[in-house]
Scaffold this motif. Structure first.
Motif, mmCIF file in Angstrom:
data_model
loop_
_atom_site.group_PDB
_atom_site.id
_atom_site.type_symbol
_atom_site.label_atom_id
_atom_site.label_comp_id
_atom_site.label_asym_id
_atom_site.label_seq_id
_atom_site.Cartn_x
_atom_site.Cartn_y
_atom_site.Cartn_z
ATOM 1 N N MET A 77 68.878 36.093 49.238
ATOM 2 C CA MET A 77 68.546 35.952 50.340
ATOM 3 C C MET A 77 67.720 35.127 50.181
ATOM 4 N N SER A 78 68.045 33.882 51.778
ATOM 5 C CA SER A 78 68.187 32.089 51.719
ATOM 6 C C SER A 78 66.824 32.413 52.138
ATOM 7 N N ILE A 79 66.386 30.951 51.425
ATOM 8 C CA ILE A 79 65.373 30.483 52.124
ATOM 9 C C ILE A 79 64.895 30.300 53.433
ATOM 10 N N ARG A 80 64.200 29.721 54.409
ATOM 11 C CA ARG A 80 64.174 29.183 55.515
ATOM 12 C C ARG A 80 63.512 27.885 55.675
ATOM 13 N N VAL A 81 63.831 26.669 55.621
ATOM 14 C CA VAL A 81 62.845 25.806 55.661
ATOM 15 C C VAL A 81 62.868 24.235 56.753
ATOM 16 N N GLY A 82 62.428 24.498 56.897
ATOM 17 C CA GLY A 82 61.204 22.636 58.003
ATOM 18 C C GLY A 82 61.420 21.446 57.719
ATOM 19 N N ILE A 83 61.919 20.764 58.223
ATOM 20 C CA ILE A 83 61.567 19.497 57.678
ATOM 21 C C ILE A 83 60.804 18.842 58.866
ATOM 22 N N VAL A 84 59.553 18.170 59.077
ATOM 23 C CA VAL A 84 59.003 16.934 59.698
ATOM 24 C C VAL A 84 58.945 16.148 59.666
ATOM 25 N N GLY A 85 59.266 14.835 60.541
ATOM 26 C CA GLY A 85 59.474 13.868 60.054
ATOM 27 C C GLY A 85 61.617 13.116 59.381
ATOM 28 N N LEU A 130 66.627 16.375 54.199
ATOM 29 C CA LEU A 130 67.704 17.385 54.938
ATOM 30 C C LEU A 130 68.400 17.149 53.513
ATOM 31 N N ARG A 131 69.144 15.672 53.140
ATOM 32 C CA ARG A 131 70.381 15.705 52.368
ATOM 33 C C ARG A 131 70.016 16.726 51.053
ATOM 34 N N LEU A 132 69.380 17.097 50.765
ATOM 35 C CA LEU A 132 68.938 17.692 49.386
ATOM 36 C C LEU A 132 69.349 19.483 49.928
ATOM 37 N N CYS A 133 68.701 19.486 51.462
ATOM 38 C CA CYS A 133 68.782 21.164 51.568
ATOM 39 C C CYS A 133 69.794 21.392 51.983
ATOM 40 N N ALA A 134 70.666 20.452 52.437
ATOM 41 C CA ALA A 134 71.668 21.033 53.229
ATOM 42 C C ALA A 134 72.487 21.467 52.368
ATOM 43 N N ASN A 135 72.539 21.549 51.353
ATOM 44 C CA ASN A 135 73.219 20.744 49.625
ATOM 45 C C ASN A 135 72.316 22.120 49.087
ATOM 46 N N HIS A 136 71.731 22.347 49.336
ATOM 47 C CA HIS A 136 71.100 23.613 48.705
ATOM 48 C C HIS A 136 71.613 24.946 48.309
ATOM 49 N N PRO A 137 71.564 25.490 47.717
ATOM 50 C CA PRO A 137 73.003 27.594 47.225
ATOM 51 C C PRO A 137 71.404 28.203 47.841
ATOM 52 N N LEU A 158 57.793 24.279 54.311
ATOM 53 C CA LEU A 158 58.087 22.989 55.298
ATOM 54 C C LEU A 158 57.598 21.881 54.985
ATOM 55 N N PHE A 159 58.920 20.765 54.538
ATOM 56 C CA PHE A 159 58.686 19.572 54.047
ATOM 57 C C PHE A 159 58.003 18.817 55.099
ATOM 58 N N ALA A 160 57.198 17.630 55.203
ATOM 59 C CA ALA A 160 56.416 17.338 56.116
ATOM 60 C C ALA A 160 56.827 15.367 55.330
ATOM 61 N N SER A 161 56.818 14.358 56.032
ATOM 62 C CA SER A 161 57.286 13.793 55.791
ATOM 63 C C SER A 161 57.252 12.141 57.184
ATOM 64 N N GLU A 169 64.294 25.997 39.039
ATOM 65 C CA GLU A 169 63.741 24.992 39.717
ATOM 66 C C GLU A 169 64.353 23.575 39.363
ATOM 67 N N THR A 170 66.505 23.613 39.393
ATOM 68 C CA THR A 170 66.861 22.301 39.697
ATOM 69 C C THR A 170 67.761 22.603 40.703
ATOM 70 N N ALA A 171 67.683 24.320 41.276
ATOM 71 C CA ALA A 171 68.360 24.885 42.402
ATOM 72 C C ALA A 171 68.949 23.048 43.551
ATOM 73 N N GLY A 172 69.719 22.936 43.681
ATOM 74 C CA GLY A 172 70.135 22.002 44.970
ATOM 75 C C GLY A 172 69.376 20.640 43.816
ATOM 76 N N LEU A 173 69.595 20.446 43.160
ATOM 77 C CA LEU A 173 69.259 18.865 42.462
ATOM 78 C C LEU A 173 69.644 18.557 40.887
#
Lengths: 328, 328, 328, 328
Positions: A1-9, A19-26, A72-75, A317-321
């Motif tokens: 099941m996928s994890i819904r993430v958001g990015i502000v900034g 965004l780049r990392l989350c776009a490629n995250h499994p 939510l990632f906040a930058s 821990e290493t997913a997407g990284l």
């Protein structure tokens, strides 16, 4: 099941890297992006190589109107996070890449390579700053191993220009003025000093009162190197090999830290979440030079943020990284 | 089931990028690496961020003593491939990133975005050069659509320094001499001209006799831009929108080509296998300016090589190549 | 007796270079400097290495309150010069580095290497733009010598970032976004086209209707290269040596133009007022590739401005401009 | 009457900069140039912008066959000077830009801004290294003024790539590998340490036993910054203003040193013989951070060499060195 993430900034450098990392995250699904200057645009207009997420519309940030998000990632710029994030629903976990919540009550300082277990149960994570990421990665083993005096540390740190963020477009960050230029700045008063000092004290159990921190701006886009001058207990005779061995044990099994015999290069980390640490000791003079390298947008920002997000959502821990650094 | 791949020339820039991509590929297993200057070393000594493949020993290249491989990537200096690859067992498919086998009998020219179907059945693929990748990506739709005259094309191309390869370490590629420097070279006689000319003729069905190609060395590490001056049939009135539309149709469904309204930036492709193409036409003067951008080590070398390897091994074309470009 | 000069726009890149050159000029005395953002500061605050002029105060520009000046250098943003300079007393000669007065009645277009005699008697000189300086330096001998068709010229030009000026500090000129980036811009409509076209017509006596001009932004601070594709009369059989010889004769005795056998490098001109030109011809295809290199702030701006100021004040043409380029 | 100078090692970066400065010097006449790889060529072939000296032939170095010279500049690789210069006639004064004669009997260490009077009577001058130039420029006032402890100094120094010299063309200095890279090197054992230590002891009259020196390679062509961590006597309460004032007095009347309130930028010195020094003190922690900036080829090599040549030939100290730095 996928994890819904958001990015502000998302249109800043830290947000863009998230965004780049989350776009490629499994297992992450980018479900929401927000940005100030770019709101209303499609992602593809700002990130021409973004791929399948390209049609996502950048929203105007409104914490009261968020879709359901797991993380939510906040930058956001310094000072902008405190109010902006207070209204985020408790059910949405937050990784704050900005600096406002570091060593603040209710927030866990996300030094992921050093204390992952402390982070796993957090729902509010303050991501370490870029300079602290490089500095503390190199210092933590020495401090935990009591090889150096926590109260007598000089950090001479050097960063690429993306560390200054995108905002403003001040001509002092323009190519014409940065190329062929190098300078120190923020002497004796940089905003990253408190979190470095607090972490030194936490890891060592001692005082960090003597901390000196000097940042420098280097003509490169990405990368941070911290060259750290430490003092051992007089007569302790600490050797280079002892430092390396201590670090290898400290980071045994940790996937993102490389302990190297040779002085590290910033380029070794480019585009990755890796930290490189190395040491050179002079036992006669009670000296250890500790060196730490990160990509300031990787382990220094979005990479560690995704690592923290993995920890708090129960992902590997290493997913997407796992990407290898870009070279040359 | 994993596909066993080998890389010869792994310590060069093209070979190193092939390693980076294969290391992150979901179905490729790097089983063999070879290199001249670095043989006997572990991969980790040359690629400090390489991860789990770090203990692999770089072999001295010997085509008669290869382990069983499904695919071999070859990234050797010009002139070195012909003999070196002749002895590779027929059962090992080859993608030659070097230039020796382009438009050579028995080898398929691997212009993967344009004729993937022709490649799928090949066991010997000659990967296009970096300049041709950028140039032909932009030209192919116009040539196939008969919008321009194939015999009257001027290519003004600009490359980053990694395109010159790593070997030699000539001081003319040193940082001190390249930074703040830009120059044309190889006027009227660059080695990439024949494959561009042959492909123009193949795609258009016409003569490419008027081809002019001028390469330039630009102070950046990665990236190629081809700015191409084409002539339409007098009075044809070809417009910018017509070119863009033709290209969008030509590349419909192709995963790695982006047709953009704005002039492309080399940085949009950095670290990826993407090609960006755009066009500006002046119908009054029977002119079309076609622009193509690639990462010279991505679509210009290792990226397209992996794409070709996917095609000839029956993998999804995008496997291992889905990463978003690095930015900034 | 010293010549009193003033500089308006001193804190921009063009004005700053004019200051640097005038500060080292044997007979110019900088008596007045003005700037918008920096008014009220001492020069030393903006130019820490300026030397004896350091205490001069940067004035708020007011053409009605100028001290007595022999020459005024104006380096203002496009559109700002027309009104600003109209009120300058007739007794003060003007060299306008900005673009507003090029091919305007009452102003002499200051193509100093080509028509110095026409300039000597002028009191209002419009300095050529940076792209035109590189382009016309290479083209003038071929046009004057009737070796090429004036109506069929394609200019592919590449500039360093300082050519965009200092103002604004747009993030698109920031180090982080420009480093490792290259792109075309302003296709088919750059503001420098008219002066190139007008000069082609003037020098050749023919039509410049077919002129195509494509500028590119290159990751370097200084330097411009124009690569120019010209057509000879069919069957004329123009050779490389013929072009070189024509240029050598055209520029015989001119102190700032170097005709070179090899393709020129932008770094050859760095910090100087030199122009480098070279040629490669293909007689079979009626083609000449002309190449011109200047420092965009040297011959492309302040260097030529000082050369023009020398001409109109009766100084030796090379005064203050004899410095050898910086290398590496 | 002109002074006849020769340059051996003219095709290296240090020798080339000496050529540039001598070519523009009001009383030096370049009468002889020698170089290894380039012997037999005209200067114009190596330095396309060199001007009137262009026809001079680069000689194969032979100290027994020198023409009559007043001064010889030697810029040879480490280890190559000792024998090469022993045979130079006594009547020819020598400034050795290389490192072989620093603190060697019979040679005067040419720290020109600090002890010009000691240099004037010398006929053999060992020019300081690039790192020492930046470091000692900043330290000398503090040491002479007894503000800091000479035995407890940490120098964190950063250089542009031209400091590594031209020879070899090792791929570790190639643009592709240096761009976006930063690293420490030569930890605890750099060849410049002894001359720094010897000068600290000489200026302070105390021990320099605790000296720590860490060099870094920075992605830029020119420039050196030394960031130096010094300790004051406990309780001395040394302030930033006190350091600045001490330095202003120390360098009063010296033409090439600028004491600045703000941290210096390497670009401020580009192409010049200037040294910029600044200080930041923390009286509570008995700390002074001293900062020194030079152009590594200017004050760090050829600039100081010309200054020394001026001193030993009775020319004005600033002759040929008055140019304002290049900016941007």
């Amino acid at each position: 099941m996928s994890i819904r993430v958001g990015i502000v900034g998302v249109s800043g450098y830290g947000g863009g890297e998230a965004l780049r990392l989350c776009a490629n995250h499994p297992s992450f699904e980018v479900a929401y992006v927000a940005g100030e200057s770019s709101s209303g645009s499609k992602l593809i207009e700002k990130f021409p190589g973004i791929g399948r997420l390209g049609d996502l519309i950048i929203q105007k940030w409104d914490p009261t109107a968020l879709p359901k998000l797991d993380v939510l990632f906040a930058s956001l710029p310094t000072g902008a996070s405190k109010d902006a994030l207070a209204a985020v629903p408790a059910g949405t976990k937050i990784v704050d890449i900005g600096g406002d919540h570091r060593y603040v009550d209710g927030w866990t300082y996300g030094l992921a390579d050093v204390w992952p277990e402390q982070i796993k149960s957090a729902s509010r994570v303050a991501n370490p700053g870029c300079y602290p990421a490089a500095t503390l990665g190199a210092l933590a083993p020495l401090l935990a191993g009591k090889l150096i005096e926590p109260g007598n540390i000089i950090v001479d740190a050097k960063t690429g220009v993306s560390g200054a963020g995108r905002g403003g477009g001040d001509s002092k960050f323009s190519y014409a003025e940065v190329n062929e230029d190098l300078s120190p700045y923020g002497l004796l008063k940089h905003t990253h000093m408190p979190e470095i000092a607090a972490t030194i004290a936490k890891v060592s159990g001692g005082s960090s009162a003597g901390l000196i921190f000097t940042p420098h701006l280097v003509p490169m886009t990405r990368g941070i190197l911290a060259t750290i001058y430490c003092r051992t207990h007089p007569g302790a005779g600490v050797t280079t090999e002892q430092c390396l061995e201590t670090a290898r044990k400290f980071y045994a099994g940790r996937p993102f830290v490389r302990v190297t015999d040779k002085p590290p290069h910033t380029k070794w980390a480019m585009g990755s979440n890796l930290t490189f640490v190395s040491y050179a000791a002079d036992p006669e003079r009670n000296l250890v030079i500790a060196m730490g390298v990160v990509d300031n947008l990787g382990k220094g920002a979005a990479g560690q943020a995704v690592q923290n997000a993995n920890l708090i959502t129960g992902q590997p821990e290493t997913a997407g990284l796992e990407g290898t650094p870009l070279w040359p």
